[in-house]
Motif scaffolding. Structure first.
Motif, PDB file in Angstrom:
ATOM      1  N   LEU A 107      10.872   7.142 -19.737  1.00 14.83           N
ATOM      2  CA  LEU A 107      11.490   5.950 -20.308  1.00 14.83           C
ATOM      3  C   LEU A 107      12.903   6.214 -20.821  1.00 14.83           C
ATOM      4  CD1 LEU A 107       8.435   4.550 -22.321  1.00 14.83           C
ATOM      5  CD2 LEU A 107       9.433   3.546 -20.251  1.00 14.83           C
ATOM      6  N   VAL A 108      13.159   7.453 -21.234  1.00 19.22           N
ATOM      7  CA  VAL A 108      14.471   7.744 -21.830  1.00 19.22           C
ATOM      8  C   VAL A 108      15.432   8.449 -20.874  1.00 19.22           C
ATOM      9  CG1 VAL A 108      13.424   7.876 -24.123  1.00 19.22           C
ATOM     10  CG2 VAL A 108      13.866   9.976 -22.852  1.00 19.22           C
ATOM     11  N   TYR A 109      15.019   8.710 -19.642  1.00 13.88           N
ATOM     12  CA  TYR A 109      15.929   9.365 -18.698  1.00 13.88           C
ATOM     13  C   TYR A 109      17.228   8.584 -18.495  1.00 13.88           C
ATOM     14  CZ  TYR A 109      12.454  12.893 -17.412  1.00 13.88           C
ATOM     15  OH  TYR A 109      11.561  13.936 -17.441  1.00 13.88           O
ATOM     16  N   PRO A 110      17.176   7.254 -18.383  1.00 14.70           N
ATOM     17  CA  PRO A 110      18.448   6.519 -18.239  1.00 14.70           C
ATOM     18  C   PRO A 110      19.366   6.699 -19.448  1.00 14.70           C
ATOM     19  CG  PRO A 110      16.597   5.132 -17.580  1.00 14.70           C
ATOM     20  CD  PRO A 110      16.013   6.348 -18.232  1.00 14.70           C
ATOM     21  N   ILE A 111      18.778   6.831 -20.642  1.00 13.94           N
ATOM     22  CA  ILE A 111      19.582   7.065 -21.842  1.00 13.94           C
ATOM     23  C   ILE A 111      20.263   8.423 -21.762  1.00 13.94           C
ATOM     24  CG2 ILE A 111      19.499   7.351 -24.359  1.00 13.94           C
ATOM     25  CD1 ILE A 111      17.114   5.432 -24.377  1.00 13.94           C
ATOM     26  N   TYR A 112      19.526   9.420 -21.304  1.00 10.14           N
ATOM     27  CA  TYR A 112      20.061  10.772 -21.169  1.00 10.14           C
ATOM     28  C   TYR A 112      21.273  10.796 -20.244  1.00 10.14           C
ATOM     29  CZ  TYR A 112      20.223  15.674 -19.690  1.00 10.14           C
ATOM     30  OH  TYR A 112      20.635  16.954 -19.365  1.00 10.14           O
ATOM     31  N   THR A 115      26.689   7.716 -20.397  1.00 15.71           N
ATOM     32  CA  THR A 115      27.817   8.353 -21.082  1.00 15.71           C
ATOM     33  C   THR A 115      28.577   7.388 -21.990  1.00 15.71           C
ATOM     34  OG1 THR A 115      29.234   7.918 -19.158  1.00 15.71           O
ATOM     35  CG2 THR A 115      28.129  10.070 -19.258  1.00 15.71           C
ATOM     36  N   ASP A 116      28.266   6.103 -21.920  1.00 18.39           N
ATOM     37  CA  ASP A 116      28.939   5.104 -22.752  1.00 18.39           C
ATOM     38  C   ASP A 116      28.151   4.910 -24.048  1.00 18.39           C
ATOM     39  OD1 ASP A 116      29.063   1.937 -23.483  1.00 18.39           O
ATOM     40  OD2 ASP A 116      31.002   2.680 -22.763  1.00 18.39           O
ATOM     41  N   ALA A 117      28.791   5.152 -25.203  1.00 18.05           N
ATOM     42  CA  ALA A 117      28.102   5.130 -26.490  1.00 18.05           C
ATOM     43  C   ALA A 117      27.501   3.765 -26.800  1.00 18.05           C
ATOM     44  CB  ALA A 117      29.055   5.551 -27.597  1.00 18.05           C
ATOM     45  N   ALA A 118      28.246   2.693 -26.564  1.00 19.78           N
ATOM     46  CA  ALA A 118      27.761   1.353 -26.859  1.00 19.78           C
ATOM     47  C   ALA A 118      26.581   0.986 -25.960  1.00 19.78           C
ATOM     48  CB  ALA A 118      28.888   0.335 -26.692  1.00 19.78           C
ATOM     49  N   GLU A 119      26.692   1.323 -24.696  1.00 18.24           N
ATOM     50  CA  GLU A 119      25.616   1.041 -23.747  1.00 18.24           C
ATOM     51  C   GLU A 119      24.375   1.868 -24.090  1.00 18.24           C
ATOM     52  OE1 GLU A 119      23.579  -0.696 -20.581  1.00 18.24           O
ATOM     53  OE2 GLU A 119      25.441  -1.264 -21.591  1.00 18.24           O
ATOM     54  N   LYS A 120      24.591   3.108 -24.487  1.00 18.85           N
ATOM     55  CA  LYS A 120      23.471   3.974 -24.853  1.00 18.85           C
ATOM     56  C   LYS A 120      22.720   3.400 -26.056  1.00 18.85           C
ATOM     57  CE  LYS A 120      23.710   8.397 -24.294  1.00 18.85           C
ATOM     58  NZ  LYS A 120      23.962   9.857 -24.360  1.00 18.85           N
ATOM     59  N   LYS A 121      23.455   2.884 -27.039  1.00 17.09           N
ATOM     60  CA  LYS A 121      22.829   2.284 -28.218  1.00 17.09           C
ATOM     61  C   LYS A 121      21.997   1.067 -27.833  1.00 17.09           C
ATOM     62  CE  LYS A 121      23.952   0.549 -32.843  1.00 17.09           C
ATOM     63  NZ  LYS A 121      25.043   0.275 -33.818  1.00 17.09           N
ATOM     64  N   MET A 123      20.649   0.480 -24.848  1.00 17.43           N
ATOM     65  CA  MET A 123      19.492   0.954 -24.089  1.00 17.43           C
ATOM     66  C   MET A 123      18.422   1.509 -25.014  1.00 17.43           C
ATOM     67  SD  MET A 123      21.553   2.817 -20.977  1.00 17.43           S
ATOM     68  CE  MET A 123      20.114   3.507 -20.204  1.00 17.43           C
ATOM     69  N   LEU A 124      18.849   2.225 -26.040  1.00 12.27           N
ATOM     70  CA  LEU A 124      17.900   2.805 -26.982  1.00 12.27           C
ATOM     71  C   LEU A 124      17.108   1.721 -27.705  1.00 12.27           C
ATOM     72  CD1 LEU A 124      16.809   5.352 -28.309  1.00 12.27           C
ATOM     73  CD2 LEU A 124      18.693   5.248 -29.944  1.00 12.27           C
ATOM     74  N   ALA A 125      17.790   0.654 -28.103  1.00 20.49           N
ATOM     75  CA  ALA A 125      17.108  -0.457 -28.783  1.00 20.49           C
ATOM     76  C   ALA A 125      16.062  -1.094 -27.883  1.00 20.49           C
ATOM     77  CB  ALA A 125      18.139  -1.490 -29.228  1.00 20.49           C
ATOM     78  N   GLU A 126      16.327  -1.146 -26.593  1.00 19.16           N
ATOM     79  CA  GLU A 126      15.386  -1.739 -25.646  1.00 19.16           C
ATOM     80  C   GLU A 126      14.209  -0.804 -25.350  1.00 19.16           C
ATOM     81  OE1 GLU A 126      17.838  -2.575 -22.294  1.00 19.16           O
ATOM     82  OE2 GLU A 126      18.750  -4.360 -23.173  1.00 19.16           O
ATOM     83  N   VAL A 127      14.484   0.478 -25.330  1.00 17.15           N
ATOM     84  CA  VAL A 127      13.470   1.452 -24.934  1.00 17.15           C
ATOM     85  C   VAL A 127      12.544   1.830 -26.082  1.00 17.15           C
ATOM     86  CG1 VAL A 127      13.201   3.894 -24.275  1.00 17.15           C
ATOM     87  CG2 VAL A 127      14.725   2.410 -22.972  1.00 17.15           C
ATOM     88  N   LEU A 128      13.055   1.853 -27.306  1.00 20.17           N
ATOM     89  CA  LEU A 128      12.280   2.348 -28.443  1.00 20.17           C
ATOM     90  C   LEU A 128      10.921   1.663 -28.596  1.00 20.17           C
ATOM     91  CD1 LEU A 128      12.290   4.392 -30.714  1.00 20.17           C
ATOM     92  CD2 LEU A 128      13.460   2.718 -32.158  1.00 20.17           C
ATOM     93  N   PRO A 129      10.814   0.325 -28.487  1.00 21.34           N
ATOM     94  CA  PRO A 129       9.487  -0.300 -28.602  1.00 21.34           C
ATOM     95  C   PRO A 129       8.512   0.167 -27.512  1.00 21.34           C
ATOM     96  CG  PRO A 129      11.214  -1.940 -28.875  1.00 21.34           C
ATOM     97  CD  PRO A 129      11.884  -0.689 -28.398  1.00 21.34           C
ATOM     98  N   LYS A 130       9.023   0.417 -26.317  1.00 26.40           N
ATOM     99  CA  LYS A 130       8.169   0.894 -25.225  1.00 26.40           C
ATOM    100  C   LYS A 130       7.664   2.303 -25.515  1.00 26.40           C
ATOM    101  CE  LYS A 130      10.750  -1.812 -21.794  1.00 26.40           C
ATOM    102  NZ  LYS A 130      11.587  -1.735 -20.572  1.00 26.40           N
TER     103      LYS A 130
END
Length: 205
Positions: A107-112, A115-121, A123-130
Motif C-alpha cells: 500500500l505504501v510503495y507509491p509513497i516510497y 518525490t514531491d512533498a505535497a503529493e506524498k502528504k 497520498m499518505l492521508a489516503e493510504v493511512l486508513p487502508k
C-alpha cells in the motif's frame, strides 16, 4: 566419512532492505553464513539482462543454480531452516500472514517512490486508513492464534515478515497506524530483540 563441503550461498539485491530483507533475516536468525551481495543501480543496469527475470533478489547456492522471486526465496529458506511451521496447517497460516503482510506493505510503495512533498502528504492521508484497516485484521489474527506468534503458536518466518513489514511501513510515514495494535507492536519488538536479528540490525542500520 569425508567432511561435507560448506555451501556458498549468495543473496543478491540492492543496497536497501526492500524485498530481500525477509530472506536476509531468516538466514541471520538461523545463523547461516551467506554472502549479502548489494548492487548499486548502475551495476544492476549492467547485470540485469543476465538475470532470469531481469530483476532481483536472486538466491544462488553453489552447485544448485539460482532461485528468483522474493517470496519464493524466503519460503524456501524458511523451510530449509525450520521456520515454515511445524505442520501443514501452521505452514498455511504462515503463508497467509506473509501474503497479508506483503499486501499491506504494498500500500505504501507509491509513497516510497514519490518525490514531491505535497503529493506524498496527500497520498499518505489516503493510504493511512487502508493501512490501519489491514493492521487491525492482522492484529485480530494474532489475537485469535494466541497473541504470541502469527502461525501455529510458534515462531515462524511469518513473525519475521511482520517485523520487516512494520519497519517498511514506519519508514514511509504510517507509524500511527500501529497505535491500535498492541499485540503486533509487542511481536515486532520481540523479533527485533532476538539475538541474531538484533546483531544483524546493529550491523546494517
Amino acid at each position: 566419512m569425508a567432511p561435507q563441503k560448506k555451501e556458498k550461498i549468495t543473496l543478491t539485491y540492492f543496497n536497501i532492505a526492500g524485498r530481500a530483507e525477509l530472506s536476509r533475516l531468516i538466514m541471520a536468525y538461523a545463523g547461516v553464513d551467506f554472502v549479502d551481495k548489494r548492487l548499486e543501480r548502475e551495476e544492476f543496469g549492467k547485470l540485469k539482462e543476465t538475470y532470469p527475470y531481469k530483476q532481483v533478489p536472486i538466491l544462488k547456492i553453489e552447485g544448485y543454480g539460482n532461485l528468483c522471486q522474493s517470496i519464493s526465496i524466503a519460503r524456501f529458506l524458511a523451510k530449509r531452516y525450520h521456520l515454515a511451521g511445524h505442520d501443514d496447517l501452521a505452514a498455511a497460516e504462515a503463508d497467509e500472514v506473509v501474503d497479508a503482510a506483503n499486501d499491506t506493505a504494498a500500500l505504501v510503495y507509491p509513497i516510497y517512490k514519490c518525490t514531491d512533498a505535497a503529493e506524498k502528504k496527500k497520498m499518505l492521508a489516503e493510504v493511512l486508513p487502508k493501512v490501519e484497516a489491514a493492521l487491525k485484521n492482522l492484529e485480530a489474527r494474532l489475537e485469535a492464534r494466541g497473541g504470541q506468534f502469527m502461525a501455529g503458536n510458534t515462531f515462524t518466518w511469518a513473525d519475521i515478515c511482520m517485523y520487516t513489514m512494520a519497519a517498511h511501513l514506519k519508514l514511509n510515514g504510517t507509524g500511527p497506524a500501529f497505535d491500535g495494535c498492541p499485540k503486533i507492536n509487542n511481536l515486532v519488538e520481540r523479533v527485533a530483540n532476538m539475538p541474531n536479528i538484533k546483531k544483524w540490525r546493529d550491523a546494517h542500520q
